[in-house]
Design an enzyme around this catalytic site. Structure first.
Site, PDB file in Angstrom:
ATOM      1  N   LYS A 109       0.994  -1.253   0.096  1.00 52.73           N
ATOM      2  CA  LYS A 109       0.030  -0.043   0.005  1.00 52.73           C
ATOM      3  C   LYS A 109       0.862   1.167   0.103  1.00 52.73           C
ATOM      4  O   LYS A 109       0.691   2.139  -0.635  1.00 52.73           O
ATOM      5  CB  LYS A 109      -0.935  -0.024   1.237  1.00 52.73           C
ATOM      6  CG  LYS A 109      -2.205  -1.011   1.084  1.00 52.73           C
ATOM      7  CD  LYS A 109      -2.742  -1.119   2.461  1.00 52.73           C
ATOM      8  CE  LYS A 109      -3.928  -2.033   2.489  1.00 52.73           C
ATOM      9  NZ  LYS A 109      -4.602  -2.370   3.509  1.00 52.73           N
ATOM     10  N   GLN A 129      -5.134  -1.396   9.548  1.00 46.02           N
ATOM     11  CA  GLN A 129      -5.036  -2.717   8.833  1.00 46.02           C
ATOM     12  C   GLN A 129      -5.782  -3.749   9.973  1.00 46.02           C
ATOM     13  O   GLN A 129      -5.377  -3.803  11.072  1.00 46.02           O
ATOM     14  CB  GLN A 129      -3.376  -2.960   8.629  1.00 46.02           C
ATOM     15  CG  GLN A 129      -3.288  -4.348   8.137  1.00 46.02           C
ATOM     16  CD  GLN A 129      -3.811  -4.233   6.739  1.00 46.02           C
ATOM     17  OE1 GLN A 129      -3.696  -3.492   6.115  1.00 46.02           O
ATOM     18  NE2 GLN A 129      -4.333  -5.376   6.322  1.00 46.02           N
ATOM     19  N   ASP A 156     -11.460   2.670   3.644  1.00 47.32           N
ATOM     20  CA  ASP A 156     -12.007   1.254   3.830  1.00 47.32           C
ATOM     21  C   ASP A 156     -13.485   1.092   3.495  1.00 47.32           C
ATOM     22  O   ASP A 156     -13.980  -0.049   3.267  1.00 47.32           O
ATOM     23  CB  ASP A 156     -11.546   0.537   5.066  1.00 47.32           C
ATOM     24  CG  ASP A 156     -10.199  -0.439   4.734  1.00 47.32           C
ATOM     25  OD1 ASP A 156      -9.901  -0.674   3.661  1.00 47.32           O
ATOM     26  OD2 ASP A 156      -9.558  -0.731   5.525  1.00 47.32           O
TER      27      ASP A 156
END
Length: 296
Positions: A54, A98, A121
């Site tokens: 990422k 995460q 997200d």
């Protein structure tokens, strides 16, 4: 019939190229650089690899990347304090924590502490509610990537029968909402669905997201249907480790009209859509037009 392969790796490269172009214009015309903050708690090997990828791709498209790596025993109070700091940092337009988190941390509490406008997200309860009611939201990356590939392949999805196999909050449910938003007739199927093969055989579009290796054989697939395989499962075959999807690719590719492979299908689209979401969040925060073709 041999199915057309939907190349997610190539499609993701196109998405990243579009994002990079928009970022360049933002810098030149508005003096703004989108910023993505990724928070990693603990040392889960898979998460570490994902976070590195990422960060690398964020920088490659011209964005600022902020990585925060915390010890596995970090307290909930300290994690929430960091998120609050990022919520209030104008240089940060997207925040991603995460998952999975260590067991002593409440994932729902942590995710819902992120500013919904920076929740790239798309997991915050406010974004879930906005998506479910057809309003502007941040959309989960994997379903967004699937939608982009379906739109590219079909053009209009209006009136098509879609079956989503799997009802997770991360993929199944938001995928169904996105397909409804594009006027599909949607069925969410799962482990308790009666006569699952027959349900799947009626679909023009099949999205498999159950996390069970090669669960969907080719004889479940209607001839000419489009198959989007979200599953990434590691199995041992012939003494070697192999990645396979939730669909039996060999048999399904003989009847489907189009299909995503594993690996190289949906997977690369997830990070590409994370970058697209960060760009979208930056544009919204600054009252600028959203990037065309990179949102739901």
């Amino acid at each position: 019939m041999t199915a057309q392969i939907i190349d997610g790796k190539a499609f993701a490269a196109t998405v990243r190229e579009k994002v990079a172009g928009h970022v360049t214009r933002l810098k030149e015309e508005n003096g703004i650089t989108p910023g993505l903050a990724v928070v990693l708690v603990g040392e889960d090997p898979a998460s570490q690899v994902y976070v590195r990828s990422k960060g690398k791709q964020t920088v490659e498209v011209g964005m600022n990347s902020y990585e925060h790596k915390l010890e596995a025993d970090t307290s909930e109070e300290d994690l929430l304090a960091l998120i609050d700091k990022l919520n209030n940092d104008p240089a940060v337009h997207g925040i991603l924590v995460q998952l999975p988190l260590p067991g002593h941390l409440n994932e729902d509490l942590v995710i819902n502490s992120i500013d919904p406008a920076k929740d790239v997200d798309g997991f915050h309860i406010s974004n879930v509610g906005l998506l479910g009611t057809g309003q502007k939201s941040m959309v989960p990356c994997t379903p967004l990537g699937c939608l982009m590939m379906l739109r590219d392949h079909h053009g209009s999805l209006s009136g098509l029968n879609a079956v989503v196999i799997g009802r997770s909050n991360i993929v199944g449910k938001p995928m169904a909402q996105l397909l409804l938003g594009d006027s599909c007739t949607v069925t969410i199927a799962h482990s308790r669905t009666k006569d699952l093969p027959e349900v799947v055989r009626k679909a023009d579009i099949v999205v498999a997201a159950v996390g069970r290796p090669e669960m969907v054989p080719g004889d479940w697939i209607r001839e000419g249907a489009t198959v989007i395989d979200v599953g990434i499962n590691r199995i041992e075959r012939d003494g070697k480790n192999k990645l396979v999807g939730d669909v039996d690719f060999e048999s399904a590719s003989k009847v489907a009209g189009a299909i995503t492979p594993v690996p190289g299908g949906v997977g690369p689209m997830t990070i590409a859509c994370l970058l697209a979401n960060t760009l979208t969040a930056c544009c919204r925060a600054n009252g600028l037009a959203e990037p065309d073709g990179l949102t739901a």
